[in-house]
Design an enzyme around this catalytic site. Structure first.
Site, PDB file in Angstrom:
ATOM      1  N   CYS A 281     -56.966 -22.319 -66.013  1.00 51.66           N
ATOM      2  CA  CYS A 281     -58.079 -22.077 -66.944  1.00 51.66           C
ATOM      3  C   CYS A 281     -57.920 -20.750 -67.692  1.00 51.66           C
ATOM      4  CB  CYS A 281     -59.402 -22.052 -66.175  1.00 51.66           C
ATOM      5  SG  CYS A 281     -59.777 -23.549 -65.309  1.00 51.66           S
TER       6      CYS A 281
HETATM    7  N1  SAJ Z   1     -58.709 -12.627 -61.517  1.00 54.29           N
HETATM    8  C1  SAJ Z   1     -58.522 -11.264 -61.667  1.00 54.29           C
HETATM    9  N2  SAJ Z   1     -59.613 -10.457 -61.697  1.00 54.29           N
HETATM   10  C2  SAJ Z   1     -60.886 -10.959 -61.604  1.00 54.29           C
HETATM   11  C3  SAJ Z   1     -61.052 -12.351 -61.456  1.00 54.29           C
HETATM   12  C4  SAJ Z   1     -59.959 -13.173 -61.416  1.00 54.29           C
HETATM   13  O1  SAJ Z   1     -57.389 -10.781 -61.763  1.00 54.29           O
HETATM   14  O2  SAJ Z   1     -61.837 -10.173 -61.606  1.00 54.29           O
HETATM   15  C5  SAJ Z   1     -57.536 -13.495 -61.499  1.00 54.29           C
HETATM   16  C6  SAJ Z   1     -57.443 -14.337 -60.232  1.00 54.29           C
HETATM   17  O3  SAJ Z   1     -56.718 -13.649 -59.235  1.00 54.29           O
HETATM   18  C7  SAJ Z   1     -56.691 -15.568 -60.733  1.00 54.29           C
HETATM   19  C8  SAJ Z   1     -57.158 -15.714 -62.171  1.00 54.29           C
HETATM   20  O4  SAJ Z   1     -57.675 -14.426 -62.557  1.00 54.29           O
HETATM   21  O5  SAJ Z   1     -55.301 -15.365 -60.705  1.00 54.29           O
HETATM   22  C9  SAJ Z   1     -58.218 -16.771 -62.363  1.00 54.29           C
HETATM   23  O6  SAJ Z   1     -59.178 -16.514 -61.379  1.00 54.29           O
HETATM   24  P1  SAJ Z   1     -60.638 -17.217 -61.448  1.00 54.29           P
HETATM   25  O7  SAJ Z   1     -61.460 -16.641 -60.347  1.00 54.29           O
HETATM   26  O8  SAJ Z   1     -61.150 -17.151 -62.814  1.00 54.29           O
HETATM   27  O9  SAJ Z   1     -60.324 -18.697 -60.988  1.00 54.29           O
HETATM   28  P2  SAJ Z   1     -60.155 -20.016 -61.843  1.00 54.29           P
HETATM   29  O10 SAJ Z   1     -58.996 -19.973 -62.732  1.00 54.29           O
HETATM   30  O11 SAJ Z   1     -60.247 -21.117 -60.854  1.00 54.29           O
HETATM   31  O12 SAJ Z   1     -61.419 -19.999 -62.780  1.00 54.29           O
HETATM   32  C10 SAJ Z   1     -62.491 -20.823 -62.497  1.00 54.29           C
HETATM   33  C11 SAJ Z   1     -63.075 -21.085 -63.850  1.00 54.29           C
HETATM   34  N3  SAJ Z   1     -63.954 -22.198 -63.729  1.00 54.29           N
HETATM   35  C12 SAJ Z   1     -63.827 -23.182 -64.625  1.00 54.29           C
HETATM   36  O13 SAJ Z   1     -63.032 -23.150 -65.532  1.00 54.29           O
HETATM   37  C13 SAJ Z   1     -64.726 -24.333 -64.447  1.00 54.29           C
HETATM   38  C14 SAJ Z   1     -63.819 -19.879 -64.385  1.00 54.29           C
HETATM   39  O14 SAJ Z   1     -64.637 -20.297 -65.486  1.00 54.29           O
HETATM   40  C15 SAJ Z   1     -64.711 -19.289 -63.350  1.00 54.29           C
HETATM   41  O15 SAJ Z   1     -65.298 -18.111 -63.888  1.00 54.29           O
HETATM   42  C16 SAJ Z   1     -63.891 -18.919 -62.143  1.00 54.29           C
HETATM   43  O16 SAJ Z   1     -63.358 -20.152 -61.612  1.00 54.29           O
HETATM   44  C17 SAJ Z   1     -64.747 -18.239 -61.090  1.00 54.29           C
HETATM   45  O17 SAJ Z   1     -65.749 -17.613 -61.479  1.00 54.29           O
HETATM   46  O18 SAJ Z   1     -64.349 -18.289 -59.934  1.00 54.29           O
END
Ligand code: SAJ
Length: 445
Positions: A281
């Site tokens: 995403c």
């Molecule tokens: N990450 C960081 N710093 C942060 C948050 C995440 O480096 O503060 C990194 C994570 O380690 C990862 C990547 O970004 O490698 C994505 O992390 P993520 O927590 O956003 O996880 P995703 O990709 O599963 O994102 C999903 C998304 N949900 C949908 O698309 C329906 C996103 O919109 C959500 O915000 C996210 O989950 C969430 O909040 O957990």
């Protein structure tokens, strides 16, 4: 809306008597992290549900009651609610509602790869029944439903969208590994080509989702919501990553600062720096909007810069490793590096766009040998245990904050004569490592 209802009770919203479920024949096309939970939910809520996927292996796993990917909740539901699943797209002829949950990745050059979505629509179209509703859940940039999905469905069905069948967009909001928010309770948004399509979409999703299902004014508006959600997150991650790069030079622990800023009870949403932003995403969706903007004469400078900053973090992590080795008279060239974590985020097995891939490539480009271990990815070619990965290593890079890694102590590494740890997810107890004889580097701290 509950699964059962009293036949005598007249539905009365004020009294809280649920209206009877209008059971649809539903087909979910694409049984991955998004489609499989949705199919299980629709079946559990009383709809006649069929799962469709092109993968024989995945269908065999699902019909055998085994989740094709690691997810304890999905595995439990599959065991309780067997799901009818098939690779036969002709079975879509019975479906009143067809939900498309296929991946929308990007090419190497970051341009959107809509081929999985296009081919799914091409397979669906010949089997579309009259007045069927097609809902796209895959994340797409504004305009894809109007200019890509609808023409493909019309071309391969000989029918006219809006007249003979309906098209809506209800962007997926699955959050893998999240124990609180799931496909049933997460609020949704939905837009449609026509008002009757919107009405049917709201009827279906409100029969399975306990959260709000917000109607949008158009397909494009609904497409824009999801892209904005994830682009917002990417920009905020880039913000803290840039702070991390700056604060390393200022000798400030950026994690302490962010956590302190988050004590402000309003107008601040904490994000944290790391070795990179992976997944299907966050590092993908912004490119969809950037490219669509370019096609329409607008340059998303902030979004492009955020992507560039986040894409530098794996390389920055390797630079930290190089500096730490140098202090101990070593170089990456000829070194053996234990890389802990291949999944893009903690406690799941999904490696898509994981920063680990870039870190491994960069270390190997500089002449280092990498032994990678991930307890959720025990495939051939990777160390099958932590001990195997650590044995003989000159340094450790933690690239995923898996629960098993967060508990690691200096002794766990000292036992293998390892004196360098690069904490790419800032998930270790920093003070404990600073108090040891090890060289500890976090991201921005
Ligand atoms: N990450 C960081 N710093 C942060 C948050 C995440 O480096 O503060 C990194 C994570 O380690 C990862 C990547 O970004 O490698 C994505 O992390 P993520 O927590 O956003 O996880 P995703 O990709 O599963 O994102 C999903 C998304 N949900 C949908 O698309 C329906 C996103 O919109 C959500 O915000 C996210 O989950 C969430 O909040 O957990």
């Amino acid at each position: 809306m509950s699964q059962t209802h009293s036949d005598t009770a007249t539905p009365d919203v004020e009294l809280g008597i649920p209206s009877p479920l209008q059971a649809f024949s539903v087909a979910i096309v694409g049984l991955g992290y998004v489609g499989l939970p949705l199919a299980l939910l629709a079946a559990r809520k009383g709809h006649r549900t069929l799962g469709i996927d092109v993968s024989e292996k995945k269908i065999a796993s699902i019909t055998g009651g085994v989740s094709p990917f690691y997810d304890e909740a999905i595995q439990k539901q599959l065991a309780e609610t067997p799901l009818e699943a098939s690779t036969d797209f002709t079975r879509l002829k019975d479906a009143e509602v067809i939900v498309v949950c296929v991946p929308t990745p990007v090419h190497e050059n970051h341009l959107p790869d809509l081929e999985p979505l296009r081919s799914a629509c091409a397979y669906i179209a010949p089997n579309l029944r009259k007045q069927a509703l097609v809902v796209i859940e895959s994340t797409v940039n504004p305009g894809v439903c109007d200019t890509g999905v609808i023409p493909t469905l019309e071309q391969h069905s000989g029918m006219q969208a809006g007249e003979d069948f309906m098209v809506s967009h209800c962007p997926e909001r699955v959050n893998p590994g999240d124990e609180r928010w799931n496909v049933e309770n997460i609020n949704r948004v939905a837009g449609s080509l026509t008002s009757d399509g919107l009405e049917k979409t709201l009827l279906f999703y409100r029969s399975i989702v306990t959260g709000e299902v917000r109607p949008m004014g158009s397909l494009k508006e609904a497409e824009a919501v999801k892209i904005v959600e994830n682009t917002f997150r990417d920009v905020n991650i880039a913000f803290v990553n840039e702070l991390a790069l700056s604060f390393e030079k200022l000798g400030i622990d950026v994690v302490n600062v962010i956590e302190a800023a988050a004590t402000k009870p309003f107008a601040f949403m904490p994000h944290f720096p790391s070795c990179g932003a992976g997944g299907h995403c966050i590092p993908v969706d912004p490119y969809y909007l950037i490219e669509e903007g370019r096609r329409n004469g607008f340059e998303h400078e902030l979004l492009s810069l955020a992507r560039r900053i986040n894409n530098t973090m794996p390389h920055h992590t390797v630079r930290l490793l190089e500096e730490a080795l140098f202090v101990r008279g070593k170089t990456i060239d000829g070194a053996r590096i234990a890389l802990l974590g291949l999944a893009y985020k903690s406690d799941i097995d999904d490696m898509r766009e994981s920063p680990s891939h870039t870190i491994i490539a960069e270390i190997e480009r500089r002449g280092g040998a990498v032994v990678a271990h991930d307890p959720y990815v025990l495939r051939e070619g990777y160390a099958q245990s932590l001990e195997e990965a650590l044995s003989g290593a000159d340094a450790v890079v933690i690239a995923t904050a898996h629960r098993a890694f967060r508990a690691l102590t200096p002794e766990d590494f000292a036992r293998h004569n390892i004196s360098i740890v690069i904490d790419g997810k800032n998930c270790l107890d920093k003070q404990q490592f600073l108090a040891s004889t090890m060289t500890y580097r976090g991201i921005g701290r």
